[in-house]
Design a protein around this motif. Structure first.
Motif, PDB file in Angstrom:
ATOM      1  N   GLN A  20     -12.814  20.241 -24.165  1.00  0.00           N
ATOM      2  CA  GLN A  20     -12.478  19.058 -23.385  1.00  0.00           C
ATOM      3  C   GLN A  20     -11.214  18.381 -23.892  1.00  0.00           C
ATOM      4  O   GLN A  20     -10.464  17.783 -23.114  1.00  0.00           O
ATOM      5  CB  GLN A  20     -13.652  18.074 -23.366  1.00  0.00           C
ATOM      6  N   TYR A  21     -10.956  18.487 -25.199  1.00  0.00           N
ATOM      7  CA  TYR A  21      -9.711  17.925 -25.707  1.00  0.00           C
ATOM      8  C   TYR A  21      -8.511  18.755 -25.283  1.00  0.00           C
ATOM      9  O   TYR A  21      -7.405  18.225 -25.083  1.00  0.00           O
ATOM     10  CB  TYR A  21      -9.762  17.751 -27.224  1.00  0.00           C
ATOM     11  N   SER A  22      -8.697  20.054 -25.111  1.00  0.00           N
ATOM     12  CA  SER A  22      -7.625  20.876 -24.539  1.00  0.00           C
ATOM     13  C   SER A  22      -7.329  20.436 -23.115  1.00  0.00           C
ATOM     14  O   SER A  22      -6.165  20.372 -22.686  1.00  0.00           O
ATOM     15  CB  SER A  22      -8.030  22.360 -24.547  1.00  0.00           C
ATOM     16  N   ILE A  23      -8.388  20.112 -22.369  1.00  0.00           N
ATOM     17  CA  ILE A  23      -8.211  19.601 -21.008  1.00  0.00           C
ATOM     18  C   ILE A  23      -7.461  18.274 -21.038  1.00  0.00           C
ATOM     19  O   ILE A  23      -6.508  18.065 -20.267  1.00  0.00           O
ATOM     20  CB  ILE A  23      -9.581  19.445 -20.319  1.00  0.00           C
ATOM     21  N   TYR A  24      -7.865  17.378 -21.932  1.00  0.00           N
ATOM     22  CA  TYR A  24      -7.220  16.067 -22.024  1.00  0.00           C
ATOM     23  C   TYR A  24      -5.734  16.209 -22.365  1.00  0.00           C
ATOM     24  O   TYR A  24      -4.870  15.562 -21.760  1.00  0.00           O
ATOM     25  CB  TYR A  24      -7.939  15.222 -23.061  1.00  0.00           C
ATOM     26  N   ASN A  25      -5.430  17.087 -23.317  1.00  0.00           N
ATOM     27  CA  ASN A  25      -4.025  17.327 -23.662  1.00  0.00           C
ATOM     28  C   ASN A  25      -3.248  17.852 -22.451  1.00  0.00           C
ATOM     29  O   ASN A  25      -2.090  17.475 -22.229  1.00  0.00           O
ATOM     30  CB  ASN A  25      -3.925  18.337 -24.809  1.00  0.00           C
TER      31      ASN A  25
END
Length: 231
Positions: free
Chosen positions: A83-88
């Motif tokens: 999900q942090y990859s998505i946010y980035n």
């Protein structure tokens, strides 16, 4: 505008290989290249963002250059969780001037059999909803057990669905949910649509595709190789 985000930050630990699964070669091409090609050739996709670990960034950039893209391709840093990859990636979308009403589609590099038809169903579904997730029905009987030994209850499979990627979202609403969620909560999110559902967005299900499986195990890889070899 329609922007597709391809997640390529996974390490493939469940397969026990010496490289992430999305970079394994099948018929002379890394798995991720099959996935990227589909989105580059998809007529409804206007731009791509690829989330990739720093040590693989040049490798992926070279793959993309060899595919001679006719649309913008951006890169985001892989995060500590999916999900942090998505946010980035969402922040890269924002930095490049895309608007709140645009659609972002989230896909996994390890799902290389995604079809143009499914991609377009996801984009089109966001005309009537904040979020769209393709699903396939559960075929087996499902039991609930808290310890893996004793059955606690039997679940009604008629009410159960397996979620797939790609998942599509209205960009403005989706990034706002991420901006407002504390980091410790964002780290607990497992699925792209989970965060939208928890935030009360209008999340709709559409028909998925059984062929659109994720390569997670060596058996999955073998099945994918057989499919590619038979094409």
């Amino acid at each position: 505008m329609n922007i597709s985000i391809i997640l390529s930050g996974g390490i493939g630990s469940r397969m026990g290989l010496n490289q992430p699964k999305q970079y394994v070669e099948v018929n002379g091409h890394p798995i991720i290249s099959y996935c990227i090609s589909i989105f580059l050739n998809n007529k409804q996709t206007d731009a791509l963002v690829i989330a990739v670990a720093e040590e693989w960034k040049n490798f992926v950039k070279n793959l993309v250059e060899n595919l001679k893209p006719q649309k913008p391709v951006y890169y985001a840093q892989a995060g500590e969780t999916r999900q942090y990859s998505i946010y980035n990636s969402l922040k890269v979308v924002k930095e490049n001037g895309y608007k709140d009403n645009d659609i972002v589609l989230i896909h996994d590099a390890a799902r290389p059999l995604v079809s143009n038809e499914l991609i377009e169903r996801c984009y089109n579904g966001c005309n009537q909803a904040d979020a769209v997730m393709p699903v396939i029905p559960v075929k087996d009987t499902i039991y609930l057990s808290e310890d893996g030994k004793k059955i606690k209850s039997l679940l009604n499979r008629n009410h159960l669905w397996c979620g797939q990627a790609p998942e599509a979202f209205r960009f403005g609403k989706y990034i706002k949910v991420h901006d407002e969620m504390p980091k410790e909560d964002l780290l607990k999110i497992n699925g792209s649509t989970e965060i939208a559902f928890k935030a009360g967005l209008d999340c709709q299900m559409i028909e998925g595709d059984p062929m659109n499986f994720k390569i997670t195990t060596l058996e999955d890889l073998s099945n994918y190789e057989a499919i590619i070899n038979n094409k």
